[in-house]
Design a protein around this motif. Structure first.
Motif, short mmCIF file in Angstrom:
data_model
loop_
_atom_site.label_atom_id
_atom_site.label_comp_id
_atom_site.label_asym_id
_atom_site.label_seq_id
_atom_site.Cartn_x
_atom_site.Cartn_y
_atom_site.Cartn_z
N ALA A 1 1.83 29.39 16.39
CA ALA A 1 0.65 28.53 16.48
C ALA A 1 -0.57 29.35 16.90
O ALA A 1 -0.53 30.07 17.90
CB ALA A 1 0.90 27.41 17.49
N TRP B 1 6.64 29.59 19.76
CA TRP B 1 5.39 28.84 19.78
C TRP B 1 4.15 29.72 19.85
O TRP B 1 3.23 29.55 19.04
CB TRP B 1 5.44 27.82 20.92
CG TRP B 1 4.23 26.98 21.07
CD1 TRP B 1 3.38 26.96 22.13
CD2 TRP B 1 3.69 26.03 20.14
NE1 TRP B 1 2.36 26.06 21.94
CE2 TRP B 1 2.54 25.47 20.71
CE3 TRP B 1 4.08 25.60 18.88
CZ2 TRP B 1 1.77 24.52 20.07
CZ3 TRP B 1 3.31 24.65 18.24
CH2 TRP B 1 2.17 24.11 18.84
N PRO B 2 4.05 30.68 20.77
CA PRO B 2 2.82 31.50 20.84
C PRO B 2 2.57 32.34 19.58
O PRO B 2 1.43 32.58 19.21
CB PRO B 2 3.05 32.41 22.05
CG PRO B 2 4.09 31.73 22.85
CD PRO B 2 4.95 30.99 21.87
N ARG C 1 -3.10 25.84 20.04
CA ARG C 1 -2.37 25.78 21.31
C ARG C 1 -3.25 25.37 22.48
O ARG C 1 -2.78 24.78 23.44
CB ARG C 1 -1.75 27.15 21.63
CG ARG C 1 -0.63 27.54 20.75
CD ARG C 1 0.09 28.79 21.27
NE ARG C 1 -0.75 29.77 21.90
CZ ARG C 1 -1.14 30.92 21.35
NH1 ARG C 1 -0.74 31.23 20.15
NH2 ARG C 1 -1.91 31.76 22.01
N GLU D 1 -4.22 30.27 18.53
CA GLU D 1 -4.78 29.93 19.85
C GLU D 1 -5.58 28.63 19.81
O GLU D 1 -5.51 27.83 20.72
CB GLU D 1 -5.66 31.08 20.35
CG GLU D 1 -6.34 30.82 21.68
CD GLU D 1 -5.37 30.64 22.84
OE1 GLU D 1 -5.72 29.91 23.79
OE2 GLU D 1 -4.26 31.21 22.80
N ARG E 1 -0.29 21.33 24.40
CA ARG E 1 -1.55 21.97 24.76
C ARG E 1 -1.72 22.05 26.28
O ARG E 1 -2.36 22.97 26.78
CB ARG E 1 -2.72 21.19 24.16
CG ARG E 1 -2.86 21.43 22.68
CD ARG E 1 -3.99 20.65 22.11
NE ARG E 1 -4.85 21.56 21.34
CZ ARG E 1 -6.01 21.21 20.84
NH1 ARG E 1 -6.50 20.01 21.03
NH2 ARG E 1 -6.70 22.08 20.15
#
Length: 165
Positions: free
Chosen positions: A93, A89-90, A98, A95, A72
């Protein structure tokens, strides 16, 4: 009759074993021992023989907490097995998972990633944000080393509905 004659050698002569199978047991002993040793080495090299105690669900959750706290802040997955996980990852996961602004995360131990794969050290932990959005981390803990080996999307849940911490 009570005296022993040193010329009499019958008492000191070993008798041959009359067991006809003993020769086969002697001939097979070394190949069997070699096969067992080779099998043990093969299984150990593939990680199918453990030298340490398996990790507990609490250890998987603790590692997931550590990973998410760092992810994070940094924006990428620490302890990722390769760079592909950071690239995914983007997109995997949400928002709210993250971002530190997403709120307090809830961690749920999900168990084996694939029971048929024969990899008992790879377990899954589901991480959810308060809005119900989440991601599953596949974590490998073996031989004193902890890594994130996979990331997967999970279905969102109704906010505030169950889950382990």
């Amino acid at each position: 009759m009570g005296e022993h004659d040193p010329q009499d050698s019958r008492a000191y002569t070993p008798r041959p074993v009359s067991d006809r199978l003993s020769i086969y047991r002697r001939k097979l002993a070394y190949p069997i021992i070699t096969l067992c040793a080779a099998g043990a080495i093969y299984l150990y090299s593939r990680g199918q023989i453990a030298v340490t105690a398996p990790a507990t669900p609490d250890q998987y959750i603790a590692f997931a907490r550590e990973v998410m706290a760092e992810a994070r802040v940094r924006g990428e997955v620490p302890h990722a097995i390769n760079g592909t996980l950071n690239a995914l990852w983007p997109s995997m996961a949400p928002e709210s998972v993250r971002s530190p602004r997403g709120g307090e995360l809830v961690f749920e131990y999900a168990g084996l990633v694939d029971p048929a794969a024969g990899l008992p050290h790879v377990q899954s932990v589901i991480v959810r944000a308060p809005d119900g959005a989440g991601v599953a981390l596949s974590i490998s803990i073996t031989g004193g080393r902890s890594d994130v080996v996979g990331i997967a999307k999970v279905e969102p849940t109704v906010a505030g509905a169950g889950g382990a911490s």
